[in-house]
Design a protein around this motif. Structure first.
Motif, short mmCIF file in Angstrom:
data_model
loop_
_atom_site.label_atom_id
_atom_site.label_comp_id
_atom_site.label_asym_id
_atom_site.label_seq_id
_atom_site.Cartn_x
_atom_site.Cartn_y
_atom_site.Cartn_z
N GLY A 46 47.43 75.19 -20.69
CA GLY A 46 46.07 75.47 -21.14
C GLY A 46 45.14 75.97 -20.05
N THR A 47 45.62 76.04 -18.80
CA THR A 47 44.79 76.53 -17.71
C THR A 47 44.54 78.02 -17.85
OG1 THR A 47 45.67 74.86 -16.20
CG2 THR A 47 44.59 76.76 -15.20
N ARG A 48 43.28 78.43 -17.71
CA ARG A 48 42.98 79.88 -17.71
C ARG A 48 43.42 80.44 -16.36
NH1 ARG A 48 36.90 80.95 -19.47
NH2 ARG A 48 37.73 83.07 -19.32
N LEU A 49 44.30 81.43 -16.40
CA LEU A 49 44.99 81.87 -15.20
C LEU A 49 44.30 83.01 -14.47
CD1 LEU A 49 48.64 81.73 -16.56
CD2 LEU A 49 47.46 80.03 -15.17
N VAL A 50 43.46 83.78 -15.13
CA VAL A 50 42.87 84.96 -14.51
C VAL A 50 41.36 84.78 -14.42
CG1 VAL A 50 42.57 87.45 -14.63
CG2 VAL A 50 44.70 86.42 -15.44
N TYR A 51 40.84 84.83 -13.19
CA TYR A 51 39.40 84.74 -12.98
C TYR A 51 38.74 86.00 -13.55
CZ TYR A 51 34.94 84.08 -10.61
OH TYR A 51 33.60 83.91 -10.32
N SER A 52 37.70 85.82 -14.36
CA SER A 52 37.15 86.96 -15.10
C SER A 52 35.67 87.22 -14.86
CB SER A 52 37.37 86.75 -16.61
OG SER A 52 36.79 85.54 -17.04
N ARG A 53 35.01 86.40 -14.05
CA ARG A 53 33.58 86.65 -13.82
C ARG A 53 33.36 87.99 -13.11
NH1 ARG A 53 29.85 83.27 -9.54
NH2 ARG A 53 28.03 84.66 -9.60
N ALA A 54 34.28 88.35 -12.23
CA ALA A 54 34.23 89.64 -11.53
C ALA A 54 35.66 90.00 -11.16
CB ALA A 54 33.35 89.57 -10.30
N SER A 55 35.94 91.30 -11.00
CA SER A 55 37.27 91.71 -10.58
C SER A 55 37.48 91.35 -9.11
CB SER A 55 37.44 93.22 -10.77
OG SER A 55 36.62 93.93 -9.87
N PHE A 56 38.73 91.22 -8.73
CA PHE A 56 39.00 90.84 -7.34
C PHE A 56 38.63 91.94 -6.34
CE2 PHE A 56 41.48 87.70 -9.63
CZ PHE A 56 41.15 86.55 -8.94
N PRO A 57 38.83 93.23 -6.63
CA PRO A 57 38.29 94.24 -5.72
C PRO A 57 36.78 94.13 -5.55
CG PRO A 57 39.93 95.24 -7.15
CD PRO A 57 39.70 93.84 -7.67
N GLU A 58 36.06 93.80 -6.64
CA GLU A 58 34.62 93.64 -6.54
C GLU A 58 34.26 92.44 -5.67
OE1 GLU A 58 30.74 92.94 -9.50
OE2 GLU A 58 32.76 93.17 -10.33
N LEU A 59 35.01 91.35 -5.81
CA LEU A 59 34.75 90.17 -4.99
C LEU A 59 35.01 90.47 -3.51
CD1 LEU A 59 36.45 87.42 -7.18
CD2 LEU A 59 34.00 87.71 -6.81
N VAL A 60 36.10 91.16 -3.23
CA VAL A 60 36.42 91.50 -1.84
C VAL A 60 35.34 92.42 -1.25
CG1 VAL A 60 38.04 92.76 -0.36
CG2 VAL A 60 38.90 91.15 -2.08
N ALA A 61 34.91 93.42 -2.03
CA ALA A 61 33.88 94.34 -1.54
C ALA A 61 32.58 93.60 -1.26
CB ALA A 61 33.66 95.45 -2.57
N ALA A 62 32.17 92.72 -2.17
CA ALA A 62 30.93 91.96 -1.96
C ALA A 62 31.05 91.04 -0.76
CB ALA A 62 30.61 91.16 -3.22
N HIS A 63 32.19 90.39 -0.61
CA HIS A 63 32.41 89.49 0.53
C HIS A 63 32.38 90.28 1.84
CE1 HIS A 63 34.15 85.45 1.70
NE2 HIS A 63 34.27 86.13 2.83
N ALA A 64 33.05 91.43 1.86
CA ALA A 64 33.09 92.25 3.08
C ALA A 64 31.72 92.78 3.43
CB ALA A 64 34.08 93.40 2.89
N LEU A 65 30.96 93.22 2.43
CA LEU A 65 29.63 93.75 2.70
C LEU A 65 28.71 92.67 3.26
CD1 LEU A 65 27.62 96.09 2.49
CD2 LEU A 65 27.14 95.39 0.14
N LEU A 66 28.74 91.49 2.65
CA LEU A 66 27.89 90.40 3.12
C LEU A 66 28.27 89.98 4.53
CD1 LEU A 66 25.78 88.18 2.60
CD2 LEU A 66 27.56 86.83 1.50
N THR A 67 29.56 89.79 4.77
CA THR A 67 30.02 89.37 6.09
C THR A 67 29.75 90.45 7.13
OG1 THR A 67 31.77 88.07 5.04
CG2 THR A 67 31.98 88.50 7.39
N GLY A 68 30.02 91.70 6.76
CA GLY A 68 29.81 92.79 7.71
C GLY A 68 28.36 92.95 8.12
N ALA A 69 27.45 92.89 7.15
CA ALA A 69 26.02 93.04 7.46
C ALA A 69 25.54 91.89 8.34
CB ALA A 69 25.21 93.10 6.17
N ALA A 70 25.93 90.66 7.98
CA ALA A 70 25.50 89.51 8.77
C ALA A 70 26.11 89.54 10.17
CB ALA A 70 25.89 88.22 8.05
#
Length: 253
Positions: A46-70
């Motif tokens: 019954g576990t939901r297996l795929v995270y769906s709030r955002a795509s993983f490329p989108e998560l990586v891009a947002a994480h990289a942008l935030l970390t890179g700017a800081a």
């Protein structure tokens, strides 16, 4: 005896783990949605297996942008502080800068976020503030150590050759201090990648989002996906920066 080109290329790749670690990170980022359903046997029914709030490329891009700017802000401030503390006008303040940097490191990232949210609001901005606060000290400390490690006879020879203070700094001191300085930059950026995950607790979109959502919703699949990608991201960047650091060390020698 020369190796065949294919064997030489394979040996070159084997000596650079950044290539295959980075390839694994990229493959998981692009294919996590397709891979996750095949891992259902690892989790409770019954576990939901795929995270769906955002795509993983989108998560990586947002994480990289935030970390890179800081990281860019932290590196700029750290180098500026190191230069100031090692110039005649700023040497008296070197101890104060060290103490302030150490004091900033004593605050847990979550506490920094909690203090920043009332004034900066929710989202990426308080997270970036925390990352800058944590990222300045490694750069400043390494910069000061690197600049102080330049041998005095070399500085005296540069002065005797007619170098201006600015010319001596840019053409002699910084190139010789670069390997140590870059070690601090490497530490700062790697810490930033890991610390950015907690930004999701205040609404920032990062690779910590699946982890936070998984913990709050009791979903270990989300936690595993976010954790693996953050770890691979940090290791890939650290290995890439290590290659640059080795090149700088060879050049300084």
């Amino acid at each position: 005896m020369r190796q065949p080109p294919a064997m030489a290329a394979a040996a070159w790749i084997a000596r650079r783990p950044v290539l295959w670690v980075g390839a694994a990170f990229l493959a998981l980022t692009l294919n996590m949605d397709a891979l996750a359903p095949h891992l259902g046997f690892l989790f409770p029914p019954g576990t939901r297996l795929v995270y769906s709030r955002a795509s993983f490329p989108e998560l990586v891009a947002a994480h990289a942008l935030l970390t890179g700017a800081a990281s860019l802000v932290a590196i700029t401030l750290g180098i500026a502080a190191a230069l100031f503390a090692t110039r005649p006008m700023g040497r008296a303040y070197a101890g104060t800068l060290d103490r302030l940097g150490a004091l900033a490191q004593t605050f847990p990232p979550v506490a920094v976020l909690a203090l920043a949210v009332p004034s900066l609001g929710y989202g990426a901005l308080p997270t970036a503030f925390a990352l800058v606060l944590y990222g300045v000290l490694p750069v400043m400390g390494a910069g000061m150590a690197g600049l102080r490690s330049v041998p005095a006879p070399v500085l005296e020879a540069a002065d005797g050759s007619g170098f201006s203070p600015a010319g001596r700094l840019w053409r002699i001191e910084l190139p010789l201090a670069a390997p140590i300085l870059f070690a601090g930059i490497r530490t700062s950026v790697t810490i930033g990648i890991g610390t950015a995950t907690i930004g999701s607790t205040v609404g920032a979109l990062t690779l910590g989002s699946p982890i936070i959502d998984g913990l709050s919703g009791g979903n270990p699949a989300y936690v595993l996906q976010g954790t693996v990608l953050v770890a691979l991201f940090a290791v890939t960047v650290d290995l890439a920066l290590a290659e640059v650091q080795r090149a700088l060390t060879r050049r300084a020698r």
